[in-house]
Scaffold this active site. Structure first.
Site, PDB file in Angstrom:
ATOM      1  N   GLY A  85     -53.168  12.010 -21.242  1.00 18.36           N
ATOM      2  CA  GLY A  85     -52.412  13.109 -20.646  1.00 18.36           C
ATOM      3  C   GLY A  85     -50.969  13.091 -21.080  1.00 18.36           C
ATOM      4  N   GLY A  87     -46.886  13.662 -19.545  1.00 22.48           N
ATOM      5  CA  GLY A  87     -46.078  13.727 -18.329  1.00 22.48           C
ATOM      6  C   GLY A  87     -44.701  14.259 -18.614  1.00 22.48           C
ATOM      7  N   PHE A  89     -41.818  12.982 -19.742  1.00 17.55           N
ATOM      8  CA  PHE A  89     -41.253  12.796 -21.073  1.00 17.55           C
ATOM      9  C   PHE A  89     -42.092  11.910 -21.967  1.00 17.55           C
ATOM     10  CE2 PHE A  89     -39.598   9.344 -18.691  1.00 17.55           C
ATOM     11  CZ  PHE A  89     -38.704   9.816 -17.747  1.00 17.55           C
ATOM     12  N   GLY A  90     -43.319  11.684 -21.578  1.00 17.43           N
ATOM     13  CA  GLY A  90     -44.126  10.834 -22.437  1.00 17.43           C
ATOM     14  C   GLY A  90     -45.563  11.291 -22.507  1.00 17.43           C
ATOM     15  N   ASP A 205     -41.412  12.974  -7.027  1.00 19.91           N
ATOM     16  CA  ASP A 205     -42.347  13.827  -7.767  1.00 19.91           C
ATOM     17  C   ASP A 205     -43.788  13.570  -7.325  1.00 19.91           C
ATOM     18  OD1 ASP A 205     -42.991  15.780  -9.562  1.00 19.91           O
ATOM     19  OD2 ASP A 205     -42.806  14.535 -11.353  1.00 19.91           O
TER      20      ASP A 205
END
Ligand code: AMP
Length: 249
Positions: A85, A87, A89-90, A205
């Site tokens: 997946g 996210g 920034f990665g 988050d």
């Protein structure tokens, strides 16, 4: 009776503990011992205990700081399997850490900073540091870091949770998931958040997409990319500078 002091090298101490189990069924096989020893002593596998006390840094844990270890995974033994997946920034990839090269190594999830997300390197390092000091059954486990390109780039190595994000899991199982199970998951998320709160961390988050499913009866909170620590003299977090935030009020 006198006892030897416990080993400071926790992975080794764990392995010794397993080998001393009275029940032979629970002792690891020779092959597994060799594999585990190998992964502990391959050339550049070291455990660095941060020299500075954790409380000196801005992202440190204020209450009961855990020692913060950086277990190094060697890039050459990290075999890519598939994407998991993306996210904040990665991107996250499923890999096998396989120092013996015989497919017996363990599966891990590896989060890499995307090349075009350069300015976020500092945030990414904070995420790594945050996860490395969290120890809770309901929070995804940090395993270590992997450096590449001569330390210019760093990846976060985590335990792999095979059922992925909770939102996908709930959708896939929407016809047979029971209220009882949903309540179990909710209570586990609450326990994870309660643990974070005792350490004055604010996740910022929390969402079903950031909760991972380990199995039918266990979920864990993940993605600490936006996490902040609340200073001792504050009771709530106030957004003070522009930047990534899911909250605008
Ligand atoms: P993140 O950047 O942490 O939000 O991760 C992006 C996505 O990668 C998540 O929504 C998951 O689908 C997947 N993922 C992240 N960490 C793991 C993990 N430890 N095990 C399995 N899947 C993961």
């Amino acid at each position: 009776m006198q006892q030897l002091p416990p080993s400071q090298w926790t992975e080794l101490a764990d392995l010794i503990g397993q080998c001393m189990d009275y029940d032979s069924a629970f002792r690891p096989s020779c092959r597994s011992i060799i594999r585990q020893l190998n992964s502990l002593i391959t050339s550049d596998y070291v455990i660095l205990h941060a020299a500075e006390p954790v409380t000196q840094s801005p992202m440190s844990i204020a209450v009961n700081p855990a020692p913060y270890d950086h277990t190094l995974f060697e890039e050459r033994h990290l075999c890519y399997i598939s994407p998991l997946g993306k996210g904040n920034f990665g991107c996250v990839e499923l890999c096998r850490y396989d120092p013996l090269g015989d497919n017996t190594g363990e599966l891990v999830a590896v989060k890499k900073l995307q090349p075009n997300k350069g300015p976020n390197l500092e945030d990414f390092q904070k995420e790594v540091k945050t996860l490395s000091v969290l120890h809770c059954d309901y929070i995804v486990k940090y395993r270590g870091v992997c450096y590449s390109m001569g330390r210019l780039s760093m990846s976060l190595v985590m335990e792999y949770l095979p059922y992925g994000s909770l939102n996908g899991y709930v959708w896939t199982n929407r016809h047979n998931i029971t209220t009882r199970r949903m309540l179990l998951f909710a209570s586990q998320i609450c326990k994870g958040m309660e643990y974070l709160q005792t350490l004055r961390y604010i996740h910022r988050d929390l969402a079903a997409r950031n909760v991972l499913v380990a199995n039918d009866s266990l979920v864990k909170i993940a993605d600490f990319g936006l996490t902040k620590v609340l200073p001792f003299d504050k009771e709530y977090y106030r957004l003070s500078q522009p930047g990534q935030s899911p909250l605008f009020w």
